[in-house]
Design a protein around this motif. Structure first.
Motif, PDB file in Angstrom:
ATOM      1  N   ASN A   1       0.818  -1.210   0.000  1.00 14.04           N
ATOM      2  CA  ASN A   1       0.000   0.000   0.000  1.00 14.04           C
ATOM      3  C   ASN A   1       0.853   1.262   0.000  1.00 14.04           C
ATOM      4  O   ASN A   1       0.476   2.275  -0.597  1.00 14.04           O
TER       5      ASN A   1
ATOM      6  N   PHE B   1       1.840   1.645  -3.513  1.00 14.10           N
ATOM      7  CA  PHE B   1       0.740   2.182  -4.317  1.00 14.10           C
ATOM      8  C   PHE B   1       0.605   3.689  -4.111  1.00 14.10           C
ATOM      9  O   PHE B   1       0.436   4.445  -5.073  1.00 14.10           O
ATOM     10  N   ALA B   2       0.683   4.137  -2.865  1.00 11.69           N
ATOM     11  CA  ALA B   2       0.577   5.571  -2.577  1.00 11.69           C
ATOM     12  C   ALA B   2       1.691   6.346  -3.269  1.00 11.69           C
ATOM     13  O   ALA B   2       1.469   7.452  -3.796  1.00 11.69           O
TER      14      ALA B   2
ATOM     15  N   SER C   1       3.240   5.371  -6.028  1.00 10.69           N
ATOM     16  CA  SER C   1       2.985   5.324  -7.472  1.00 10.69           C
ATOM     17  C   SER C   1       1.961   6.369  -7.880  1.00 10.69           C
ATOM     18  O   SER C   1       2.031   6.934  -8.980  1.00 10.69           O
ATOM     19  N   GLU C   2       0.996   6.649  -6.990  1.00  5.00           N
ATOM     20  CA  GLU C   2       0.011   7.685  -7.271  1.00  5.00           C
ATOM     21  C   GLU C   2       0.639   9.077  -7.283  1.00  5.00           C
ATOM     22  O   GLU C   2       0.046  10.028  -7.786  1.00  5.00           O
ATOM     23  N   GLN C   3       1.835   9.200  -6.714  1.00  4.42           N
ATOM     24  CA  GLN C   3       2.580  10.468  -6.734  1.00  4.42           C
ATOM     25  C   GLN C   3       3.617  10.490  -7.854  1.00  4.42           C
ATOM     26  O   GLN C   3       4.470  11.370  -7.904  1.00  4.42           O
TER      27      GLN C   3
ATOM     28  N   ALA D   1      -7.143   0.609  -2.951  1.00  5.80           N
ATOM     29  CA  ALA D   1      -6.720   1.662  -3.884  1.00  5.80           C
ATOM     30  C   ALA D   1      -7.704   2.831  -3.875  1.00  5.80           C
ATOM     31  O   ALA D   1      -7.298   4.006  -3.884  1.00  5.80           O
ATOM     32  N   GLU D   2      -8.983   2.517  -3.830  1.00  2.00           N
ATOM     33  CA  GLU D   2     -10.001   3.570  -3.818  1.00  2.00           C
ATOM     34  C   GLU D   2      -9.872   4.435  -2.565  1.00  2.00           C
ATOM     35  O   GLU D   2      -9.945   5.674  -2.635  1.00  2.00           O
TER      36      GLU D   2
ATOM     37  N   ARG E   1      -6.575   6.569  -2.768  1.00  2.00           N
ATOM     38  CA  ARG E   1      -6.733   7.685  -3.724  1.00  2.00           C
ATOM     39  C   ARG E   1      -7.581   8.802  -3.134  1.00  2.00           C
ATOM     40  O   ARG E   1      -7.324   9.981  -3.375  1.00  2.00           O
TER      41      ARG E   1
ATOM     42  N   LEU F   1      -5.325  10.646  -0.301  1.00  2.00           N
ATOM     43  CA  LEU F   1      -4.042  11.266  -0.668  1.00  2.00           C
ATOM     44  C   LEU F   1      -4.114  12.780  -0.873  1.00  2.00           C
ATOM     45  O   LEU F   1      -3.290  13.517  -0.312  1.00  2.00           O
TER      46      LEU F   1
END
Length: 302
Positions: A254, A257-258, A260-262, A281-282, A285, A288
């Motif tokens: 996780n 994933f956080a 990667s969202e950046q 993931a939802e 997102r 964040l």
């Protein structure tokens, strides 16, 4: 210690490719990313970095890469998670080949819990093995060391310079803070309670939240150091909401994933750890943006 160790020290993730090998380019990118956010140090080979899955050769390669990328700008701490004194000593010796400033070492963590004398001797041998300062990574639920034992070890074993106190019990953290030697370094890894840990005088944190949102955690640290507790509490609440979205059995996935969202390349978790699922993931997102808005917040005196 060659460098002052304090403040926000992310336990950086170890990116793996689909074959389960270390993605070295992504690892370098992660080191540069957290340093660009103003952190005060980096740690590799920790729980968030899936250090328990790394072979000695892999740990050595990660050490080499992290030292190269840090270029002496911040302290570099090597994590050692293993099940025997012999193996821990071997890995500690390997780390002396690189520009490493300290070691973060867990107590033995398999099912059989050593008694306090055996645990004391474990860290005594490690202290005699290396000149690098040692931080005890107090995280193993079935081998959680009491403040009394930690203080005894720090008082009597010269190279053991501090503790990274994990788990959610702020009372144990508080007891450790008021009984530890004056020169001991006490770091909080109580992710949900970084703000009160800082307010109580923690020397910093090595924890998952700083790995996922390093700039936000720097803003929290700066706010507390400036005495701006109104802002600090506001950041704490956003960090807590974010923490509640990543805290799970696949926490390292996780955090990846956080990141990667950046826009950071993070690769995959190492099997059998599952990747972030759709529901996780939802939630991540959604949380964040609300936490990242504090990344560039200037801590001002209240």
């Amino acid at each position: 210690m060659s460098k002052k160790i304090y403040g926000i020290i992310p336990p950086i993730v170890t990116p793996f490719d689909s074959a389960g090998d270390i993605d070295e380019a992504a690892l370098r990118e992660n080191v540069q990313f957290v340093i660009s956010r103003g952190v005060h140090g980096i740690c590799f080979g920790g729980s968030t970095g899936e250090g328990h899955t790394l072979t000695s050769d892999e740990l050595e390669r990660v050490a080499e890469i992290c030292a190269e990328e840090a270029q002496g700008r911040v302290p570099v701490i090597a994590g050692i998670i293993t099940n025997s004194t012999r193996d821990a000593a071997h890995k500690a010796k390997l780390m002396t080949k690189y520009a490493i400033d300290a070691l973060q070492i867990t107590p033995v963590h398999y099912v059989f819990r050593p008694d306090e004398t055996a645990t004391y001797n474990h860290f005594k041998v490690l202290s005699e093995t290396t000149d690098l300062p040692i931080l005890i990574y107090n995280v193993v639920p079935w081998n959680y060391l009491s403040p009394q034992l930690l203080v005894k070890i720090m008082n009597e074993i010269p190279n053991v310079k501090g503790v990274k106190q994990s788990a959610g019990d702020l009372k144990l953290f508080a007891d450790l803070m008021i009984t530890a030697p004056d020169d001991a370094l006490i770091f909080s890894a109580v992710d949900a309670l970084l703000y009160p840990s800082f307010a109580m005088g923690s020397h910093g944190t090595i924890a998952a939240n700083p790995a996922a949102v390093p700039g936000v955690c720097v803003a929290l640290w700066d706010a507390v150091q400036a005495g701006n507790h109104t802002l600090a509490k506001e950041i704490h609440e956003a960090l807590l909401r974010f923490w509640n979205t990543i805290s799970d059995d696949n926490l390292p996935a996780n955090v990846k994933f956080a990141l990667s969202e950046q826009g950071v390349s993070t690769g995959l978790p190492r099997a059998p750890m599952p990747a972030t699922n759709a529901a996780q993931a939802e939630r991540i997102r959604a949380a964040l943006p609300e936490v990242l808005k504090y990344e560039k917040k200037v801590a001002e005196l209240a």
